[in-house]
Enzyme design. Structure first.
Site, PDB file in Angstrom:
ATOM      1  N   GLY A 103       0.844  -1.203   0.000  1.00 51.25           N
ATOM      2  CA  GLY A 103       0.000   0.000   0.000  1.00 51.25           C
ATOM      3  C   GLY A 103       0.878   1.251   0.000  1.00 51.25           C
ATOM      4  O   GLY A 103       0.636   2.202  -0.761  1.00 51.25           O
ATOM      5  N   HIS A 104       1.931   1.247   0.821  1.00 48.48           N
ATOM      6  CA  HIS A 104       2.844   2.399   0.852  1.00 48.48           C
ATOM      7  C   HIS A 104       3.586   2.519  -0.488  1.00 48.48           C
ATOM      8  O   HIS A 104       3.810   3.628  -0.978  1.00 48.48           O
ATOM      9  CB  HIS A 104       3.883   2.232   1.970  1.00 48.48           C
ATOM     10  CG  HIS A 104       3.304   2.260   3.351  1.00 48.48           C
ATOM     11  ND1 HIS A 104       3.208   1.142   4.134  1.00 48.48           N
ATOM     12  CD2 HIS A 104       2.798   3.278   4.093  1.00 48.48           C
ATOM     13  CE1 HIS A 104       2.670   1.459   5.300  1.00 48.48           C
ATOM     14  NE2 HIS A 104       2.405   2.756   5.304  1.00 48.48           N
ATOM     15  N   GLN A 135      -0.586  10.613  18.117  1.00 50.35           N
ATOM     16  CA  GLN A 135      -1.839  10.073  17.576  1.00 50.35           C
ATOM     17  C   GLN A 135      -2.250   8.741  18.209  1.00 50.35           C
ATOM     18  O   GLN A 135      -3.166   8.084  17.717  1.00 50.35           O
ATOM     19  CB  GLN A 135      -1.777   9.975  16.056  1.00 50.35           C
ATOM     20  CG  GLN A 135      -0.802   8.979  15.483  1.00 50.35           C
ATOM     21  CD  GLN A 135      -0.656   9.132  13.980  1.00 50.35           C
ATOM     22  OE1 GLN A 135      -0.031  10.075  13.494  1.00 50.35           O
ATOM     23  NE2 GLN A 135      -1.235   8.236  13.210  1.00 50.35           N
ATOM     24  N   SER A 160      -2.625  -3.096   5.659  1.00 53.03           N
ATOM     25  CA  SER A 160      -2.407  -2.197   6.794  1.00 53.03           C
ATOM     26  C   SER A 160      -1.259  -2.766   7.611  1.00 53.03           C
ATOM     27  O   SER A 160      -1.121  -4.000   7.714  1.00 53.03           O
ATOM     28  CB  SER A 160      -3.677  -2.161   7.664  1.00 53.03           C
ATOM     29  OG  SER A 160      -3.361  -1.704   8.968  1.00 53.03           O
TER      30      SER A 160
HETATM   31  O1  PAF Z   1      -1.501   7.276   8.006  1.00 50.03           O
HETATM   32  C1  PAF Z   1      -0.464   7.287   8.704  1.00 50.03           C
HETATM   33  O2  PAF Z   1       0.412   6.413   8.602  1.00 50.03           O
HETATM   34  C2  PAF Z   1      -0.270   8.396   9.706  1.00 50.03           C
HETATM   35  O3  PAF Z   1      -1.475   8.767  10.294  1.00 50.03           O
HETATM   36  C3  PAF Z   1       0.475   9.615   9.144  1.00 50.03           C
HETATM   37  C4  PAF Z   1      -0.320  10.291   8.026  1.00 50.03           C
HETATM   38  C5  PAF Z   1       1.832   9.176   8.618  1.00 50.03           C
HETATM   39  C6  PAF Z   1       0.681  10.657  10.246  1.00 50.03           C
HETATM   40  O4  PAF Z   1       1.443  10.133  11.298  1.00 50.03           O
END
Ligand code: PAF
Length: 286
Positions: A33-34, A58, A184
């Site tokens: 995905g990345h 987060q 994921s």
């Molecule tokens: O989606 C993610 O992996 C994270 O929320 C991000 C956008 C890198 C911010 O830490």
């Protein structure tokens, strides 16, 4: 590929870049995905910067910050192989010099308070606070993000538009494995049995999309999803399953930009996913 390990180094590197810079922010534990985000970034811009930072801001106190996978060596190899120009590897200290607790934070109200924002009350504040810092430091022309985190994508768009940032936000279509499970980093937490069952989330969403062709009532369509998941994934718990528009407003009847958006707990893993219910809102990465 250049490895950038401090804010000072990032500033110097940025000054030396003449072409258009794009940032792909990540928390590492990279998967296909990345790599799809990086492909789009490379196609659209001259210089690709990827950041890897597991952002403490987060994660809630009872969430998986310490457990979150950090396979740095493999990540760097993947990035090198993908033809990334530079990777930014900040420490917590680089991003929040005085600690996150007293750091300036960014909030996007309403959109940031529903769905994932309700279950994870500080989550979007943490995401926005880090993404804005990364943008401020790297001054990119574009930022590439996955559509799997649809609410995050829309909130970041909203934040940048409302703060007058001229950064193009590019959403990239969700990558799924052969069973339909959205990729994921947290899929690693699933046992092989749970992984197999998790594919039912996608099948449940497809069922809703089919049903939405003839029935436009959201209450009915949500019911279909709940029923399907309860039948197919015993022991799962639906955190939410809703149908929203592109501004993450709950709908009562289907509109053209309607999107089913879900979060499902399977054992101790919370999986999120979403699906556009009408084709014209389906992203392509061309
Ligand atoms: O989606 C993610 O992996 C994270 O929320 C991000 C956008 C890198 C911010 O830490």
């Amino acid at each position: 590929m250049i490895q950038i390990k401090s804010v000072e180094q990032l500033k110097l590197w940025r000054q030396s870049q003449l072409g258009s810079v794009v940032i792909v922010p990540t928390m590492g534990a990279l998967h296909s995905g990345h790599l799809a985000l990086i492909e789009v970034a490379k196609r659209r811009f001259d210089v690709v910067l990827v950041s890897i930072f597991v952002n403490p801001g987060q994660f809630g106190p009872r969430e998986d910050f310490f457990q979150y996978p950090r396979p740095l060596h493999a990540d760097l190899e993947n990035l090198q192989h993908a033809g990334v120009d530079a990777v930014f590897l900040p420490t917590d200290q680089d991003i929040y010099p005085n600690g996150y607790r007293i750091a300036t934070r960014i909030k996007v109200p309403i959109m940031g308070k529903v769905l994932c924002g309700k279950s994870r009350p500080r989550f979007f504040e943490g995401v926005c606070s880090v993404v804005l810092r990364l943008i401020q430091l790297s001054r990119p022309m574009g930022i590439v993000l996955g559509e799997k985190d649809f609410q995050q994508l829309q909130i970041i768009k909203e934040m940048l538009t409302s703060l007058f940032y001229e950064v193009e936000v590019i959403g990239v279509k969700t990558v799924r494995d052969a069973t339909g499970l959205a990729l994921s980093s947290r899929n690693q937490y699933l046992s092989s049995d749970d992984r197999r069952l998790s594919a039912e989330i996608y099948h449940g969403m497809l069922l809703v999309r089919n049903a939405s062709i003839t029935n436009h009532r959201v209450s009915f369509l949500r019911h279909i999803f709940f029923q399907y998941i309860t039948d197919k994934i015993p022991g799962s718990r639906i955190d939410y399953a809703d149908i929203v528009d592109s501004r993450i407003r709950r709908l009562r009847v289907i509109k053209p930009d309607a999107r089913l958006i879900v979060a499902v707990w399977i054992e101790k893993t919370r999986l999120i996913d979403n699906l556009a219910l009408r084709d014209q809102f389906e992203l392509t990465n061309d």
